[in-house]
Design a protein around this motif. Structure first.
Motif, PDB file in Angstrom:
ATOM      1  N   ILE A  90       0.932  -1.101   0.014  1.00 51.50           N
ATOM      2  CA  ILE A  90       0.016   0.081   0.013  1.00 51.50           C
ATOM      3  C   ILE A  90       0.896   1.245  -0.082  1.00 51.50           C
ATOM      4  N   GLY A  91       2.244   0.999   0.042  1.00 59.78           N
ATOM      5  CA  GLY A  91       2.998   2.248   0.093  1.00 59.78           C
ATOM      6  C   GLY A  91       2.677   3.064  -1.293  1.00 59.78           C
ATOM      7  N   GLY A  92       2.944   4.489  -1.059  1.00 64.46           N
ATOM      8  CA  GLY A  92       2.839   5.169  -2.475  1.00 64.46           C
ATOM      9  C   GLY A  92       1.313   5.411  -2.822  1.00 64.46           C
ATOM     10  N   LEU A  93       0.446   5.003  -1.954  1.00 61.93           N
ATOM     11  CA  LEU A  93      -1.194   4.914  -2.301  1.00 61.93           C
ATOM     12  C   LEU A  93      -1.705   5.978  -1.473  1.00 61.93           C
ATOM     13  N   THR A  94      -2.606   6.876  -1.967  1.00 57.74           N
ATOM     14  CA  THR A  94      -3.388   7.674  -0.924  1.00 57.74           C
ATOM     15  C   THR A  94      -4.261   6.790   0.139  1.00 57.74           C
ATOM     16  N   ILE A  95      -4.718   7.662   1.002  1.00 60.55           N
ATOM     17  CA  ILE A  95      -5.445   6.860   2.035  1.00 60.55           C
ATOM     18  C   ILE A  95      -6.572   5.814   1.399  1.00 60.55           C
ATOM     19  N   THR A  96      -7.376   6.873   0.603  1.00 61.65           N
ATOM     20  CA  THR A  96      -8.686   6.037  -0.086  1.00 61.65           C
ATOM     21  C   THR A  96      -8.356   5.098  -0.826  1.00 61.65           C
ATOM     22  N   ALA A  97      -7.113   5.077  -1.836  1.00 61.90           N
ATOM     23  CA  ALA A  97      -6.964   4.178  -2.490  1.00 61.90           C
ATOM     24  C   ALA A  97      -6.411   2.821  -1.669  1.00 61.90           C
ATOM     25  N   ALA A  98      -5.631   3.090  -0.944  1.00 63.49           N
ATOM     26  CA  ALA A  98      -5.247   1.895   0.040  1.00 63.49           C
ATOM     27  C   ALA A  98      -6.407   1.361   0.684  1.00 63.49           C
ATOM     28  N   GLU A  99      -7.519   1.898   1.152  1.00 65.04           N
ATOM     29  CA  GLU A  99      -8.770   1.282   1.660  1.00 65.04           C
ATOM     30  C   GLU A  99      -9.240   0.679   0.672  1.00 65.04           C
ATOM     31  N   GLN A 100      -9.512   1.073  -0.593  1.00 65.06           N
ATOM     32  CA  GLN A 100     -10.121   0.241  -1.781  1.00 65.06           C
ATOM     33  C   GLN A 100      -9.445  -0.903  -2.132  1.00 65.06           C
ATOM     34  N   LYS A 101      -8.052  -0.781  -2.158  1.00 62.06           N
ATOM     35  CA  LYS A 101      -7.321  -1.965  -2.444  1.00 62.06           C
ATOM     36  C   LYS A 101      -7.312  -3.054  -1.281  1.00 62.06           C
ATOM     37  N   ILE A 102      -7.229  -2.739   0.075  1.00 62.86           N
ATOM     38  CA  ILE A 102      -7.223  -3.799   1.044  1.00 62.86           C
ATOM     39  C   ILE A 102      -8.676  -4.532   1.054  1.00 62.86           C
ATOM     40  N   ALA A 103      -9.731  -3.615   0.683  1.00 64.81           N
ATOM     41  CA  ALA A 103     -11.231  -4.243   0.704  1.00 64.81           C
ATOM     42  C   ALA A 103     -11.163  -5.233  -0.371  1.00 64.81           C
ATOM     43  N   ARG A 104     -10.629  -5.016  -1.575  1.00 68.47           N
ATOM     44  CA  ARG A 104     -10.680  -6.171  -2.462  1.00 68.47           C
ATOM     45  C   ARG A 104      -9.665  -7.101  -2.303  1.00 68.47           C
ATOM     46  N   PHE A 105      -8.797  -6.746  -1.651  1.00 67.48           N
ATOM     47  CA  PHE A 105      -7.760  -8.028  -1.242  1.00 67.48           C
ATOM     48  C   PHE A 105      -8.783  -8.703  -0.311  1.00 67.48           C
ATOM     49  N   LEU A 106      -9.016  -8.529   0.519  1.00 62.38           N
ATOM     50  CA  LEU A 106      -9.963  -9.382   1.601  1.00 62.38           C
ATOM     51  C   LEU A 106     -11.086 -10.097   1.041  1.00 62.38           C
ATOM     52  N   GLU A 107     -11.561  -9.533   0.088  1.00 60.35           N
ATOM     53  CA  GLU A 107     -13.084 -10.057  -0.807  1.00 60.35           C
ATOM     54  C   GLU A 107     -12.210 -11.365  -1.583  1.00 60.35           C
ATOM     55  N   GLU A 108     -10.999 -11.008  -2.364  1.00 63.39           N
ATOM     56  CA  GLU A 108     -10.362 -12.016  -2.825  1.00 63.39           C
ATOM     57  C   GLU A 108      -9.935 -13.294  -2.226  1.00 63.39           C
ATOM     58  N   LYS A 109      -9.600 -13.040  -0.638  1.00 61.97           N
ATOM     59  CA  LYS A 109      -9.074 -13.915   0.119  1.00 61.97           C
ATOM     60  C   LYS A 109     -10.428 -14.476   0.887  1.00 61.97           C
ATOM     61  N   GLU A 110     -11.729 -14.247   0.455  1.00 60.84           N
ATOM     62  CA  GLU A 110     -12.974 -14.749   0.797  1.00 60.84           C
ATOM     63  C   GLU A 110     -12.873 -14.594   2.507  1.00 60.84           C
ATOM     64  N   LEU A 111     -12.429 -13.522   3.138  1.00 66.04           N
ATOM     65  CA  LEU A 111     -12.191 -13.255   4.708  1.00 66.04           C
ATOM     66  C   LEU A 111     -13.553 -12.564   4.943  1.00 66.04           C
ATOM     67  N   PHE A 112     -13.622 -11.463   4.207  1.00 64.48           N
ATOM     68  CA  PHE A 112     -14.606 -10.390   4.254  1.00 64.48           C
ATOM     69  C   PHE A 112     -15.545 -10.157   3.145  1.00 64.48           C
ATOM     70  N   HIS A 113     -16.852  -9.908   3.196  1.00 71.79           N
ATOM     71  CA  HIS A 113     -17.643  -9.511   2.072  1.00 71.79           C
ATOM     72  C   HIS A 113     -18.017  -8.225   2.390  1.00 71.79           C
ATOM     73  N   ASP A 114     -17.964  -7.452   1.163  1.00 70.34           N
ATOM     74  CA  ASP A 114     -18.384  -6.056   1.341  1.00 70.34           C
ATOM     75  C   ASP A 114     -17.673  -5.050   2.662  1.00 70.34           C
ATOM     76  N   ALA A 115     -16.554  -5.538   2.773  1.00 69.42           N
ATOM     77  CA  ALA A 115     -15.709  -4.827   3.996  1.00 69.42           C
ATOM     78  C   ALA A 115     -15.932  -3.406   4.080  1.00 69.42           C
ATOM     79  N   GLN A 116     -16.222  -2.856   4.998  1.00 72.78           N
ATOM     80  CA  GLN A 116     -15.859  -1.336   5.206  1.00 72.78           C
ATOM     81  C   GLN A 116     -14.852  -1.047   5.544  1.00 72.78           C
ATOM     82  N   VAL A 117     -13.462  -0.757   4.991  1.00 66.96           N
ATOM     83  CA  VAL A 117     -12.296  -0.431   5.350  1.00 66.96           C
ATOM     84  C   VAL A 117     -11.943   0.782   5.590  1.00 66.96           C
ATOM     85  N   ASN A 118     -11.464   1.239   7.010  1.00 63.27           N
ATOM     86  CA  ASN A 118     -10.812   2.638   7.568  1.00 63.27           C
ATOM     87  C   ASN A 118      -9.752   2.446   7.992  1.00 63.27           C
ATOM     88  N   LEU A 119      -8.731   3.321   7.163  1.00 58.92           N
ATOM     89  CA  LEU A 119      -7.236   3.306   7.302  1.00 58.92           C
ATOM     90  C   LEU A 119      -6.924   4.616   8.064  1.00 58.92           C
TER      91      LEU A 119
END
Length: 323
Positions: free
Chosen positions: A97-126
């Motif tokens: 997530i280095g070099g990303l804005t806070i918003t972009a990092a939150e969106q990337k982490i949400a997709r990452f957790l979705e792909e790992k099938e850990l959380f669905h429609d997760a609301q990520v706050n960084l």
């Protein structure tokens, strides 16, 4: 009478023997003259000068607090961003997530957790809880490191660093992460135009403030030596001569020159001071380490009042001896 004439010539040469040294220069002096007063082109692309408002950017060494809402129980994790910009999420793995804005990092982490099938429609706050490297670095005439959270303006940053000294150049260079070329702006000395150069500054920027340096003037001037250039206004050749007390009556004003060093090359540039004073030739602006040479006229030196008196006295003495 012929002997008297020869004695006068000999006396003239003896009295003017030191004059030759003023016009000599023994350094490297190619005859090709470079262009005068070439400046680095300023940046004009407004998308680079005035980028859109940027969110905070995640940098290495930041400490981030990650919270995921909409799940029971609420998930919270604290991680330090590694030097390569990655963090390690429990059960999920490594994500960059280095070099990303806070918003972009939150969106990337949400997709990452979705792909790992850990959380669905997760609301990520960084949240960045520690930001040790969110700084702007000033080098050159100003050498300071200032904390930088969000966006500030160039004049505000320079003021916080103590302000530009009188000998600093008004041309500012900014190297910015993610921007290929260096950014050049000129604050100038006119408040009405300097505001246009008051561009946004961001964390990670390196601001270079250069010293304008000094020029040197030697030869037939009132006060030869080193003189500081001004960062607020250009110093022309005539201004330099005036600063040095003006030319002496023995000066060969149209035979003056500028010795300019560019890299390892030293060049001699003609400087016809008389023509410049009469408005026939442009008055060049001096650069750092320029050497202004104002040679002495041998004949004028010989027939100055003091020398002329000495010559006549010597001639009379010699004539008396020949009687």
């Amino acid at each position: 009478m012929k002997r008297l004439y020869n004695f006068i010539i000999l006396a003239s040469l003896l009295l003017s023997g030191t004059v030759w040294c003023h016009a000599q220069y023994t350094g490297i002096a190619p005859t090709s003259s470079p262009g005068l007063n070439i400046r680095h082109p300023l940046t004009t692309d407004r998308t680079i000068l005035f980028p859109p408002q940027q969110d905070l950017t995640v940098l290495p060494n930041d400490v981030v607090t990650l919270s995921i809402f909409g799940v029971t129980p609420t998930f919270t994790d604290v991680e330090r961003v590694a030097l390569d910009g990655t963090i390690h999420l429990p059960m999920a793995g490594i994500i960059r997530i280095g070099g990303l804005t806070i918003t972009a990092a939150e969106q990337k982490i949400a997709r990452f957790l979705e792909e790992k099938e850990l959380f669905h429609d997760a609301q990520v706050n960084l949240v960045l809880t520690e930001m040790p490297d969110h700084v702007v670095t000033l080098v050159g005439a100003l050498e300071k490191t200032l904390p930088m959270v969000g966006q500030r303006r160039l004049l505000d940053v320079l003021s916080s660093a103590g302000g530009l000294p009188e000998t600093a150049s008004t041309v500012i260079k900014i190297d910015r992460p993610g921007v290929a070329d260096s950014i050049y702006v000129d604050l100038g000395n006119d408040p009405s135009t300097s505001l246009a150069a008051n561009i946004p500054v961001f964390a990670g920027d390196i601001i270079t403030t250069g010293n304008v340096g000094a020029f040197y003037i030697v030869g037939a001037v009132g006060s030869p030596g080193a003189h500081a250039l001004s960062g607020a206004r250009p110093v022309t050749a005539l201004m330099a001569v005036a600063t040095a007390g003006g030319t002496l009556e023995t000066a060969k004003r149209n035979d003056a020159s500028i010795v300019r060093t560019t890299g390892n090359t030293r060049s001699v540039i003609p400087l016809p001071l008389k023509d410049i004073q009469e408005g026939k030739v442009a008055d060049p602006v001096l650069q750092a380490d320029d050497i202004v040479l104002v040679p002495t006229s041998i004949l004028r030196s010989i027939f100055r009042t003091s020398n002329a008196t000495a010559i006549v006295s010597l001639a009379v003495s010699m004539a008396a001896l020949l009687r």
